[in-house]
Structures are given as C-alpha cells and as structure tokens.
Design a protein around this motif. Structure first.
Motif, PDB file in Angstrom:
ATOM      1  N   GLN A   1       0.946  -1.305  -0.029  1.00 24.64           N
ATOM      2  CA  GLN A   1       0.169  -0.032   0.019  1.00 24.64           C
ATOM      3  C   GLN A   1       0.892   1.114   0.100  1.00 24.64           C
ATOM      4  OE1 GLN A   1      -2.730   0.159   3.534  1.00 24.64           O
ATOM      5  NE2 GLN A   1      -3.587   2.085   2.646  1.00 24.64           N
ATOM      6  N   VAL A   2       0.762   2.187  -0.985  1.00 26.59           N
ATOM      7  CA  VAL A   2       1.483   3.284  -1.151  1.00 26.59           C
ATOM      8  C   VAL A   2       0.978   4.443  -0.135  1.00 26.59           C
ATOM      9  CG1 VAL A   2       2.174   5.290  -2.596  1.00 26.59           C
ATOM     10  CG2 VAL A   2       1.977   2.936  -3.402  1.00 26.59           C
ATOM     11  N   GLN A   3       1.979   4.817   0.738  1.00 28.15           N
ATOM     12  CA  GLN A   3       1.679   5.854   1.696  1.00 28.15           C
ATOM     13  C   GLN A   3       2.532   7.201   1.291  1.00 28.15           C
ATOM     14  OE1 GLN A   3       1.447   4.260   5.796  1.00 28.15           O
ATOM     15  NE2 GLN A   3      -0.823   4.682   5.711  1.00 28.15           N
ATOM     16  N   LEU A   4       1.884   8.259   1.292  1.00 27.33           N
ATOM     17  CA  LEU A   4       2.807   9.541   1.297  1.00 27.33           C
ATOM     18  C   LEU A   4       2.364  10.447   2.263  1.00 27.33           C
ATOM     19  CD1 LEU A   4       2.482  10.181  -2.661  1.00 27.33           C
ATOM     20  CD2 LEU A   4       4.426   9.096  -1.321  1.00 27.33           C
ATOM     21  N   VAL A   5       3.470  10.745   3.179  1.00 31.11           N
ATOM     22  CA  VAL A   5       2.946  11.438   4.226  1.00 31.11           C
ATOM     23  C   VAL A   5       3.679  12.875   4.349  1.00 31.11           C
ATOM     24  CG1 VAL A   5       2.844  11.726   6.818  1.00 31.11           C
ATOM     25  CG2 VAL A   5       2.302   9.589   5.574  1.00 31.11           C
ATOM     26  N   CYS A  22       8.208  14.840   2.520  1.00 37.58           N
ATOM     27  CA  CYS A  22       7.457  13.669   2.412  1.00 37.58           C
ATOM     28  C   CYS A  22       7.969  12.331   2.295  1.00 37.58           C
ATOM     29  CB  CYS A  22       6.908  13.851   0.927  1.00 37.58           C
ATOM     30  SG  CYS A  22       5.722  12.478   0.246  1.00 37.58           S
ATOM     31  N   ALA A  24       7.757   8.699   2.044  1.00 37.09           N
ATOM     32  CA  ALA A  24       6.954   7.461   1.249  1.00 37.09           C
ATOM     33  C   ALA A  24       7.162   6.131   1.762  1.00 37.09           C
ATOM     34  CB  ALA A  24       7.620   7.716  -0.244  1.00 37.09           C
ATOM     35  N   SER A  25       6.189   5.509   1.602  1.00 33.15           N
ATOM     36  CA  SER A  25       6.347   3.879   1.910  1.00 33.15           C
ATOM     37  C   SER A  25       5.179   3.028   1.091  1.00 33.15           C
ATOM     38  CB  SER A  25       5.880   3.638   3.626  1.00 33.15           C
ATOM     39  OG  SER A  25       4.625   4.083   3.726  1.00 33.15           O
ATOM     40  N   PHE A 111      -0.628   8.541  -6.905  1.00 34.09           N
ATOM     41  CA  PHE A 111      -0.778   8.648  -5.762  1.00 34.09           C
ATOM     42  C   PHE A 111      -0.525   9.908  -4.792  1.00 34.09           C
ATOM     43  CE2 PHE A 111      -1.699   4.144  -5.558  1.00 34.09           C
ATOM     44  CZ  PHE A 111      -0.962   3.406  -6.467  1.00 34.09           C
ATOM     45  N   GLY A 113      -0.319  12.392  -1.255  1.00 31.43           N
ATOM     46  CA  GLY A 113      -0.557  12.459   0.269  1.00 31.43           C
ATOM     47  C   GLY A 113      -1.764  13.231   0.757  1.00 31.43           C
ATOM     48  N   ARG A 114      -1.911  13.339   1.828  1.00 31.69           N
ATOM     49  CA  ARG A 114      -3.028  14.356   2.193  1.00 31.69           C
ATOM     50  C   ARG A 114      -2.684  15.919   2.328  1.00 31.69           C
ATOM     51  NH1 ARG A 114      -6.115  10.746   7.111  1.00 31.69           N
ATOM     52  NH2 ARG A 114      -6.634   9.036   5.468  1.00 31.69           N
TER      53      ARG A 114
END
Length: 122
Positions: A1-5, A22, A24-25, A111, A113-114
C-alpha cells in the motif's frame, strides 16, 4: 500500500523559508517520479516541482524556479521541498505525489498524500 505523508508546513512571513518533507512507503520501484503540487483556496491544484528518484533530474513550475529546491534521500525514502523567498501567493496546501514514469512534469500522477498547509503572511 502506497503511503505519502507530508510534514513541515506552517506559517511564515514573506521572504522566509520552510522545508517540506514527504515520507514515502510502499512505493513500487518503477514509480520513478515523485514531486509536489499545491492548491490555494478557490484555485485548482497546480504542479510545483518533481524529480526522478532513481536517475535524478528535476522540473519546476516557472512560479517557483530559483526559489524552491526539490531533493530526495533514498536512504530515508523521503523527498524534500526547500522553499525560500516565500511570497503570499505561495500560500496553499502542498501535496506530495508519485507516478509510474521516468518523465517529469505535471501529468500522470497517481498516488497522493493528504497535504500540509503553508501560509505566508505578515
């Protein structure tokens, strides 16, 4: 699951600086391009800058050239946006994004981030 924070946003006076991060995972290896967009109140989301995290290279919007610098630390899976000489018109929510492409520039981002808020005022 791609996550950008995203992180690092805040309030700053005109002429000041901020550095956005940012983290990334879960990003597949072939998602080479990673970058930043922003959206100001009442406006459409716009491209700011991106980079190819494997072979390098950068692309910037004309409005930020010479003031913003994008960089990536692959050991930390983090992309940065150093923002200098900030102006009130830079006020926006800043988003990190990645896409499955070598080609830099504003199209094809998949994809997101928020976002993190950046406010530039006196």
């Amino acid at each position: 699951q791609v996550q950008l924070v995203e992180s690092g946003g805040g309030s700053v006076q005109p002429g000041g600086s901020l550095r956005l991060s940012c983290a990334a995972s879960g990003v597949p290896l072939h998602y080479y391009a990673i970058g930043w967009y922003r959206q100001a109140p009442g406006k459409e989301r716009e491209f700011v800058a991106d980079t190819n995290r494997i072979i390098g290279g950068t692309k910037y919007a004309d409005s930020v050239k010479g003031r913003f610098l994008i960089s990536v630390d692959n050991t930390k899976n983090t992309v940065y946006l150093q923002m200098n000489s900030l102006k009130p018109e830079d006020t926006a929510v800043y988003y990190c994004a990645t896409k499955k492409s070598y080609t830099l520039g504003p199209s094809g981002y998949e994809f997101w981030g928020r976002g993190t808020q950046v406010t530039v005022n006196s």
